[in-house]
Design a protein around this motif. Sequence first.
Motif, short mmCIF file in Angstrom:
data_model
loop_
_atom_site.label_atom_id
_atom_site.label_comp_id
_atom_site.label_asym_id
_atom_site.label_seq_id
_atom_site.Cartn_x
_atom_site.Cartn_y
_atom_site.Cartn_z
N CYS A 48 56.35 35.31 43.78
CA CYS A 48 55.30 35.20 42.78
C CYS A 48 54.29 36.34 42.89
N THR A 49 53.97 36.95 41.77
CA THR A 49 52.89 37.93 41.68
C THR A 49 51.80 37.35 40.78
N TYR A 50 50.61 37.94 40.84
CA TYR A 50 49.53 37.43 39.98
C TYR A 50 48.53 38.54 39.68
N ASP A 51 47.74 38.33 38.64
CA ASP A 51 46.64 39.21 38.29
C ASP A 51 45.34 38.60 38.81
N ARG A 52 44.56 39.37 39.56
CA ARG A 52 43.27 38.85 40.01
C ARG A 52 42.34 38.64 38.82
N ALA A 53 41.29 37.89 39.04
CA ALA A 53 40.33 37.60 37.98
C ALA A 53 39.84 38.88 37.31
N ASN A 54 39.76 38.87 35.98
CA ASN A 54 39.29 39.99 35.15
C ASN A 54 40.33 41.09 34.97
N TYR A 55 41.47 40.98 35.61
CA TYR A 55 42.53 41.98 35.45
C TYR A 55 43.61 41.45 34.50
N PHE A 56 43.98 42.29 33.54
CA PHE A 56 45.11 42.06 32.67
C PHE A 56 45.06 40.69 32.00
N PHE A 57 46.01 39.77 32.28
CA PHE A 57 46.08 38.52 31.52
C PHE A 57 45.31 37.37 32.15
N SER A 58 44.67 37.60 33.30
CA SER A 58 43.86 36.53 33.89
C SER A 58 42.51 36.44 33.19
N ASP A 59 41.90 35.27 33.26
CA ASP A 59 40.62 35.05 32.60
C ASP A 59 39.49 35.82 33.30
N THR A 60 38.40 35.98 32.57
CA THR A 60 37.26 36.72 33.11
C THR A 60 36.29 35.77 33.80
N VAL A 61 35.54 36.33 34.75
CA VAL A 61 34.50 35.59 35.44
C VAL A 61 33.42 36.58 35.83
N ASP A 62 32.18 36.16 35.73
CA ASP A 62 31.05 37.03 36.05
C ASP A 62 30.67 36.82 37.52
N ARG A 63 31.14 37.70 38.39
CA ARG A 63 30.86 37.59 39.82
C ARG A 63 31.18 38.91 40.50
N ARG A 64 30.73 39.08 41.73
CA ARG A 64 31.11 40.24 42.52
C ARG A 64 32.59 40.14 42.88
N ALA A 65 33.29 41.24 42.76
CA ALA A 65 34.72 41.26 43.08
C ALA A 65 34.90 41.59 44.56
N THR A 66 34.70 40.59 45.40
CA THR A 66 34.81 40.75 46.84
C THR A 66 36.15 40.20 47.34
N ALA A 67 36.48 40.55 48.58
CA ALA A 67 37.67 39.99 49.20
C ALA A 67 37.54 38.47 49.35
N GLN A 68 36.33 38.01 49.67
CA GLN A 68 36.12 36.57 49.83
C GLN A 68 36.38 35.83 48.52
N ALA A 69 35.95 36.40 47.41
CA ALA A 69 36.21 35.78 46.10
C ALA A 69 37.71 35.74 45.83
N ALA A 70 38.42 36.81 46.19
CA ALA A 70 39.87 36.84 46.00
C ALA A 70 40.55 35.78 46.85
N VAL A 71 40.09 35.59 48.08
CA VAL A 71 40.66 34.58 48.98
C VAL A 71 40.49 33.19 48.38
#
Length: 363
Positions: free
Chosen positions: A98-121
């Motif tokens: 499985c692959t995925y798009d992180r938040a705000n990238y390509f087909f994933s939904d948007t969110v207003d937040r800092r793009a940190t590693a912790q948010a990705a986790v």
Amino acid sequence: MLSGDKEFCMTRFRSVLTVVSILSSLIATTAPAAPPESLPASAYTHPQELVVVAPGRRLNVYCLGEGSPTVLFDAGLGDGTMGWRAVQGEIAKTTRACTYDRANYFFSDTVDRRATAQAAVEDMLALIDHAKLGDRVILVGHSRGGLNVRLFTYEHANRVAGLVLVDPTVTEKLSSAATAYYVHKYENYLARGQQLENCWHAAQQHALQPEGADSLKCLDDFGAQQDPNERVLAHTIRTMETQPAYQATLFSERQNLFYPIDNDGDSIDGRSIALAEHSLGDLPLVVISADWFKSITFKGTPTVEQREFLSWNSEQMRHIADESTRGQFIKVPSRHYVQKERPDVVIGAIEHLIHLCRVPAYP
């Protein structure tokens, strides 16, 4: 297949000598093997499965194949599912991939937040649970994604069956006291940061166009595409890259990786890793380091600064490999995108870990 956390992936090295031998031969190979067949362009021109990871917010996930453990890929800065196009299909012949798009990238939904590693986790944990990827998964991360999956593993070791890091980002303290060539690096950092910020502002003003000139160098350059399907894909990707949320996240991810936030020169993500880092016990682990200057695509003569950086970078990756008693370090002639230039090595490393997870524990 074994069941239960204590038994999962506890095989010993002497039970997998054949796989280790195959992996070692891949490491020693300097010439690329025949490239695997890439997944079709049409797979990346629309969302695959939109999985809810938070109220009102979804991530685009692309899964292929069947079997356990699931392999979950995280891509580099500005990349998404397409970053694993040359690898995912091969792994899907063996297990679920499985692959995925992180938040705000390509087909994933948007969110207003800092793009940190912790948010990705946090998103990754929700994705694993809500997409039902399994109690424990093999994580594969490239570049920025490599740092994300490292942090995930430190914080959620009980959910990780194995870890493959593909030329992962290693943060460096950006301070005059701790950083070699500090002035030069800091000036380059500021220049690149300014360029990405300019792209973000241009996107806000709707000044970025998927076709035609890209004077700010904000969008991926796919070159001239003869295949009509590849042309459609290039247009689709570049169109999504013109969006303000995409450009803002690209800028934010880089800032949080490298921008110093204290007198020691730590970045937000660098501090997160430093606070979370610990021994990984006997977790199956492969760290792949790109030897840029031995790549067949590298032209010119590397500078002293470049050589010293590559040496330092490789030593940091060796240190990461040593965090597990079953850690392996591979240095492969390739530029940064090893999964594109040497997909055979990446595929071999992942298949090695899948095998480790499936062989019964040796008595």
